[in-house]
Motif scaffolding. Structure first.
Motif, mmCIF file in Angstrom:
data_model
loop_
_atom_site.group_PDB
_atom_site.id
_atom_site.type_symbol
_atom_site.label_atom_id
_atom_site.label_comp_id
_atom_site.label_asym_id
_atom_site.label_seq_id
_atom_site.Cartn_x
_atom_site.Cartn_y
_atom_site.Cartn_z
ATOM 1 N N GLY A 1 38.924 38.851 30.650
ATOM 2 C CA GLY A 1 38.336 39.024 29.325
ATOM 3 C C GLY A 1 39.367 38.887 28.232
ATOM 4 O O GLY A 1 39.148 38.188 27.222
ATOM 5 N N GLY A 2 40.530 39.543 28.396
ATOM 6 C CA GLY A 2 41.590 39.432 27.409
ATOM 7 C C GLY A 2 42.118 38.013 27.287
ATOM 8 O O GLY A 2 42.411 37.535 26.188
ATOM 9 N N THR A 3 42.222 37.318 28.432
ATOM 10 C CA THR A 3 42.687 35.932 28.425
ATOM 11 C C THR A 3 41.741 35.051 27.617
ATOM 12 O O THR A 3 42.177 34.205 26.826
ATOM 13 N N GLY B 1 34.371 37.163 26.534
ATOM 14 C CA GLY B 1 35.619 37.907 26.668
ATOM 15 C C GLY B 1 35.457 39.380 26.358
ATOM 16 O O GLY B 1 35.968 40.239 27.070
ATOM 17 N N VAL B 2 34.718 39.682 25.268
ATOM 18 C CA VAL B 2 34.468 41.089 24.914
ATOM 19 C C VAL B 2 33.681 41.792 26.008
ATOM 20 O O VAL B 2 33.978 42.922 26.397
ATOM 21 N N TYR B 3 32.666 41.089 26.554
ATOM 22 C CA TYR B 3 31.845 41.674 27.625
ATOM 23 C C TYR B 3 32.697 41.999 28.853
ATOM 24 O O TYR B 3 32.604 43.090 29.424
ATOM 25 N N LEU B 4 33.536 41.072 29.268
ATOM 26 C CA LEU B 4 34.366 41.299 30.458
ATOM 27 C C LEU B 4 35.452 42.342 30.203
ATOM 28 O O LEU B 4 35.809 43.115 31.097
ATOM 29 N N LEU B 5 35.940 42.391 28.973
ATOM 30 C CA LEU B 5 37.007 43.321 28.656
ATOM 31 C C LEU B 5 36.508 44.763 28.657
ATOM 32 O O LEU B 5 37.199 45.683 29.128
ATOM 33 N N TRP B 6 35.308 44.993 28.167
ATOM 34 C CA TRP B 6 34.803 46.343 28.035
ATOM 35 C C TRP B 6 33.818 46.723 29.137
ATOM 36 O O TRP B 6 33.474 47.891 29.247
#
Length: 251
Positions: free
Chosen positions: A105-107, A246-251
């Motif tokens: 997600g951050g990537t 990315g936001v979904y995977l990060l959080w």
């Protein structure tokens, strides 16, 4: 083979379609594949499942654009890319699925930022009536390791390397040809590591085989669509989707 629901199969087919389209002329679609697979499969397993599809797409891209590669740039890039790949291997070996999911997600968010930088630079150069400016040399030195790390962790180095190739002032055919050979070589380099980490398995290869028809459809559809769609408008839509993923995977 994991048991997928109907909507999950649809998402995986869409991801395979995106691989084909990204390899045949619409590279902005690349990060979407990583986000979809990491949403349907365990994060670490998703990296191996995507790799098989990418290799099929790379072969198609090389067949289409093989004659236009700039091998001088490839020889300069590949040693530093290997450094990034090895760093990614260490992270995949040491981290659990939750950590890898957040790294992916951050990537993706970092890739969105890089893509926005590229779009703003292009717009500023066009407004000033000048040719595209090269990136600062110090920044160029990070592209190899960053590309290697992002491709090992998330199979999503497309925006990183597109930024580098454009900044190198390559003509469009050379960008397509150089990118095609670059990713075929790099993804082949990744394969032994992914097998050793247990990420590429008979089950993941069977999944790849089932999704190849969607990839082929994406390859031919992407090549036709790339000639008709405004590249800037298309990139904006993909950036929004990639940011949301990315936001979904990060959080």
């Amino acid at each position: 083979m994991p048991t997928f629901t109907g909507p999950e199969w649809l998402l995986l087919a869409l991801a395979a379609f995106a691989v084909g389209a990204a390899k045949s002329g619409m590279p902005a679609l690349g990060p979407i594949t990583a986000a979809i697979f990491a949403s349907v499969l365990p994060a670490k397993a998703s990296t191996g499942a995507v790799l098989g599809l990418l290799l099929v797409g790379d072969l198609i891209a090389v067949r289409m654009y093989h004659a236009h590669a700039d091998w001088r740039i490839l020889r300069r890039l590949l040693p530093s890319v290997l450094v990034g790949i090895l760093l990614g291997v260490v992270v995949l070996w040491a981290a659990n699925d939750v950590v890898v999911r957040r790294i992916i997600g951050g990537t993706l968010l970092v890739l969105v930022a890089l893509s926005v930088i590229l779009m703003l630079r292009r717009r500023a150069d066009a407004a000033a009536g000048r040719e595209a400016r090269p990136l600062p040399r110090a920044l160029s030195l990070v592209f190899g390791p960053l590309g290697g790390f992002t491709t090992m962790i998330a199979n999503a180095a497309g925006p990183v390397m597109s930024l580098y190739f454009v900044a190198s002032r390559l003509p469009v055919p050379a960008i397509l040809g150089t990118a095609a050979w670059f990713f075929l070589i790099v993804n082949t380099m990744k394969l032994p590591f992914s097998v050793g980490l247990g990420l590429v398995t008979p089950e993941s290869l069977l999944l790849n085989l089932l999704l190849v028809p969607a990839l082929m459809l994406g390859a031919f559809g992407g090549r036709m669509a790339a000639r008709r769609i405004s590249q800037e408008s298309f990139e904006r839509v993909v950036l929004v989707l990639t940011f949301a993923s990315g936001v979904y995977l990060l959080w």
